[in-house]
Scaffold this motif. Structure first.
Motif, PDB file in Angstrom:
ATOM      1  N   UNK A   1       0.845  -1.202   0.000  1.00  0.00           N
ATOM      2  CA  UNK A   1       0.000   0.000   0.000  1.00  0.00           C
ATOM      3  C   UNK A   1       0.880   1.251   0.000  1.00  0.00           C
ATOM      4  N   UNK A   2       1.928   1.233   0.803  1.00  0.00           N
ATOM      5  CA  UNK A   2       2.835   2.385   0.888  1.00  0.00           C
ATOM      6  C   UNK A   2       3.481   2.675  -0.468  1.00  0.00           C
ATOM      7  N   UNK A   3       3.933   1.639  -1.146  1.00  0.00           N
ATOM      8  CA  UNK A   3       4.582   1.817  -2.458  1.00  0.00           C
ATOM      9  C   UNK A   3       3.625   2.506  -3.438  1.00  0.00           C
TER      10      UNK A   3
ATOM     11  N   UNK B   1      11.057  15.288  -0.849  1.00  0.00           N
ATOM     12  CA  UNK B   1      10.678  15.874   0.446  1.00  0.00           C
ATOM     13  C   UNK B   1       9.424  15.205   0.994  1.00  0.00           C
ATOM     14  N   UNK B   2       8.434  15.003   0.146  1.00  0.00           N
ATOM     15  CA  UNK B   2       7.205  14.323   0.572  1.00  0.00           C
ATOM     16  C   UNK B   2       7.481  12.875   0.974  1.00  0.00           C
ATOM     17  N   UNK B   3       8.348  12.237   0.227  1.00  0.00           N
ATOM     18  CA  UNK B   3       8.654  10.831   0.503  1.00  0.00           C
ATOM     19  C   UNK B   3       9.365  10.674   1.842  1.00  0.00           C
ATOM     20  N   UNK B   4      10.245  11.609   2.183  1.00  0.00           N
ATOM     21  CA  UNK B   4      10.933  11.558   3.476  1.00  0.00           C
ATOM     22  C   UNK B   4       9.925  11.559   4.624  1.00  0.00           C
ATOM     23  N   UNK B   5       8.909  12.400   4.496  1.00  0.00           N
ATOM     24  CA  UNK B   5       7.874  12.472   5.534  1.00  0.00           C
ATOM     25  C   UNK B   5       7.048  11.185   5.553  1.00  0.00           C
ATOM     26  N   UNK B   6       6.718  10.690   4.370  1.00  0.00           N
ATOM     27  CA  UNK B   6       5.897   9.478   4.260  1.00  0.00           C
ATOM     28  C   UNK B   6       6.605   8.261   4.838  1.00  0.00           C
ATOM     29  N   UNK B   7       7.889   8.104   4.521  1.00  0.00           N
ATOM     30  CA  UNK B   7       8.595   6.899   4.968  1.00  0.00           C
ATOM     31  C   UNK B   7       8.817   6.922   6.473  1.00  0.00           C
ATOM     32  N   UNK B   8       8.984   8.114   7.035  1.00  0.00           N
ATOM     33  CA  UNK B   8       9.130   8.205   8.496  1.00  0.00           C
ATOM     34  C   UNK B   8       7.840   7.762   9.188  1.00  0.00           C
ATOM     35  N   UNK B   9       6.680   8.187   8.663  1.00  0.00           N
ATOM     36  CA  UNK B   9       5.391   7.777   9.230  1.00  0.00           C
ATOM     37  C   UNK B   9       5.183   6.272   9.050  1.00  0.00           C
TER      38      UNK B   9
ATOM     39  N   UNK C   1      17.322   6.518  -1.014  1.00  0.00           N
ATOM     40  CA  UNK C   1      16.667   6.965   0.219  1.00  0.00           C
ATOM     41  C   UNK C   1      16.527   5.806   1.198  1.00  0.00           C
ATOM     42  N   UNK C   2      16.123   4.652   0.686  1.00  0.00           N
ATOM     43  CA  UNK C   2      15.998   3.473   1.555  1.00  0.00           C
ATOM     44  C   UNK C   2      17.355   3.069   2.120  1.00  0.00           C
ATOM     45  N   UNK C   3      18.398   3.171   1.305  1.00  0.00           N
ATOM     46  CA  UNK C   3      19.750   2.889   1.797  1.00  0.00           C
ATOM     47  C   UNK C   3      20.154   3.887   2.879  1.00  0.00           C
ATOM     48  N   UNK C   4      19.744   5.136   2.701  1.00  0.00           N
ATOM     49  CA  UNK C   4      20.050   6.157   3.702  1.00  0.00           C
ATOM     50  C   UNK C   4      19.323   5.869   5.009  1.00  0.00           C
ATOM     51  N   UNK C   5      18.080   5.410   4.915  1.00  0.00           N
ATOM     52  CA  UNK C   5      17.327   5.018   6.101  1.00  0.00           C
ATOM     53  C   UNK C   5      18.094   3.937   6.866  1.00  0.00           C
TER      54      UNK C   5
ATOM     55  N   UNK D   1      11.617  -1.582   5.832  1.00  0.00           N
ATOM     56  CA  UNK D   1      12.405  -0.911   4.789  1.00  0.00           C
ATOM     57  C   UNK D   1      12.678  -1.863   3.631  1.00  0.00           C
ATOM     58  N   UNK D   2      13.065  -3.084   3.951  1.00  0.00           N
ATOM     59  CA  UNK D   2      13.375  -4.065   2.905  1.00  0.00           C
ATOM     60  C   UNK D   2      12.121  -4.506   2.156  1.00  0.00           C
ATOM     61  N   UNK D   3      10.988  -4.545   2.821  1.00  0.00           N
ATOM     62  CA  UNK D   3       9.744  -4.961   2.170  1.00  0.00           C
ATOM     63  C   UNK D   3       9.282  -3.960   1.117  1.00  0.00           C
ATOM     64  N   UNK D   4       9.689  -2.697   1.239  1.00  0.00           N
ATOM     65  CA  UNK D   4       9.356  -1.722   0.192  1.00  0.00           C
ATOM     66  C   UNK D   4      10.485  -1.591  -0.821  1.00  0.00           C
ATOM     67  N   UNK D   5      11.670  -2.115  -0.476  1.00  0.00           N
ATOM     68  CA  UNK D   5      12.820  -1.989  -1.381  1.00  0.00           C
ATOM     69  C   UNK D   5      13.731  -3.203  -1.227  1.00  0.00           C
ATOM     70  N   UNK D   6      13.392  -4.283  -1.913  1.00  0.00           N
ATOM     71  CA  UNK D   6      14.166  -5.529  -1.809  1.00  0.00           C
ATOM     72  C   UNK D   6      15.614  -5.330  -2.238  1.00  0.00           C
TER      73      UNK D   6
END
Length: 439
Positions: free
Chosen positions: A253-255, A264-272, A315-319, A354-359
């Motif tokens: 759903x998130x993807x 910028x929007x994605x940074x906020x979304x992934x934190x939530x 971004x996922x790698x940065x997380x 994190x991995x489930x949204x970015x294998x």
């Protein structure tokens, strides 16, 4: 003079020639590699070992050596690194072929050729020979040789000794993606990594089945984790979150919801997304704020860019960096705070999400885990219990959610409560291979 003391030019005329030494080292190296590729694919392991020893060791394993072995003459005017890289790649050419052909027992014999007890690298009267001996000694004492020994160890031996040995698979991931390593080493590391992971998944599934059966043997399958018998309750708690609100469904759903967003929007979304439904929200409030601030400062110049696949991955790698280690040397502040406050499972679940949204970030995560283990391995086990606890929960969680085995929780006893968390004993865990629906 014995047969083993023949000069290399006599033993391998097509492998090392004066012409190849005069042209350049690279041509000579390629001839050596070609020679061993042909040898290991056409000759018996015993013959391969004999030829390898004759090329790299014979003549140096004696105090009374009067001539420089031919292979060393190539590099005397060059760097020691060139010699070591040549030696290392030859070893991995042999290891990789033997691994493929299931001749693992001979890998141990190859490693044993360098055992100090089998060599007599005593000082010699000839300075050039002493240089060659020092190169071999330096190799034996190097990290390169320690990595090679991993491929000779039996599976059970990998877990003996230092506590960090239990997590050898993560070191192998780092080897497999390191472009400075020979391609044969990268391939051998990938094979051994898969072998270790597959064995862990199998042992975990068998242990779960055995521990829930009254008739099953109590000794046939051992617990592959270091968490003791309480691991079954942990597994049930992890598997519990299935159905509509499973981690996989929420990730999907998130993807979909974040497509077309700016960075910028994605940074906020992934934190939530990552901190949504985390237990004890009040306790992790400060940590969540630190995470959001850290991520918001990253790549600010790209904030208005529409999210691309590459930017999504980065971004996922940065997380992952924020939650593990940002510089590949010391643990991050968030990693320390989460674990020292007893939130190992919380951190593992955030990494899993994190991995489930970015294998494609899986290898990046495992390399970061390897860096963390390298950092903590200098400390004794009793000082690293919280790190070990994190590693064990990490291994189990990713075996359940991120591998090709599916786990399900099935109720077998009636329970007054509708909430299975109140009575996990009323449930059993069942596993089965996932079906690849893409085939």
């Amino acid at each position: 003079m014995t047969a083993n003391s023949l000069s290399i030019s006599q033993e391998y005329p097509h492998c090392i020639t004066s012409h190849s030494r005069q042209v350049n080292v690279q041509i000579a190296q390629e001839e050596v590699y070609t020679f061993f590729i042909e040898t290991v694919n056409t000759m018996s392991p015993d013959e391969v070992l004999r030829k390898f020893k004759a090329l790299f060791i014979d003549g140096l394993d004696s105090q009374y050596c009067y001539s420089i072995p031919g292979i060393y003459k190539i590099f005397l005017d060059e760097k020691e690194d060139d010699f070591r890289n040549t030696l290392k790649r030859c070893i991995y050419i042999i290891i990789n072929t033997w691994k493929t052909n299931r001749k693992d027992k001979y890998i141990q014999e190859l490693v044993n050729l360098f055992a100090i007890k089998n060599l007599e690298l005593k000082a010699n009267y000839f300075p050039a020979i002493n240089i060659c001996k020092s190169w071999l000694e330096n190799f034996i004492n190097s990290k390169d040789y320690q990595e090679i020994k991993l491929f000779a160890a039996k599976h059970d031996e990998l877990y003996k000794g230092h506590w960090a040995n239990r997590y050898t698979s993560y070191f192998l991931v780092a080897q497999s993606v390191n472009e400075n390593n020979p391609r044969e080493q990268q391939e051998a590391a990938r094979k051994l990594y898969k072998q270790i992971k597959d064995k862990y998944k199998f042992e975990l599934a068998m242990y779960i089945a055995r521990s829930q059966s009254a008739v099953s043997s109590t000794t046939r399958y051992k617990n592959p984790s270091a968490l003791g018998d309480n691991v079954l309750r942990l597994i049930k708690a992890i598997v519990l979150k299935k159905g509509v609100f499973s981690h996989e469904n929420i990730a999907n759903i998130f993807i979909k919801q974040t497509q077309g967003q700016t960075l910028e929007q994605f940074k906020i979304s992934i934190e939530k997304y990552l901190f949504f439904s985390v237990d004890n929200q009040e306790l992790v409030k400060t940590l969540r704020q630190q995470f959001a601030e850290n991520l918001s400062l990253w790549k600010k110049d790209y904030n208005q860019e529409i999210l691309t696949k590459e930017l999504f991955l980065r971004t996922c790698n940065r997380v992952i960096d924020c939650l593990t280690t940002e510089n590949g040397k010391e643990p991050s502040l968030l990693f320390i705070l989460l674990l020292t406050q007893g939130h190992s499972l919380t951190l593992v679940i955030i990494l899993l999400k994190t991995i489930l949204i970015c294998r494609n970030s899986r290898k990046h995560l495992e390399i970061k885990i390897a860096h963390l283990i390298r950092y903590y391995e200098k400390y004794p086990e009793y000082e690293c219990k919280w790190v070990i606890n994190f590693m064990e929960i990490f291994n189990i969680t990713f075996a359940i959610y991120a591998e090709n085995v599916e786990y399900n929780l099935i109720k077998i006893e009636e329970d007054e409560s509708s909430n299975p968390q109140l009575n996990l004993d009323a449930y059993r865990v069942f596993s089965q291979m996932k079906v690849d629906r893409q085939k």
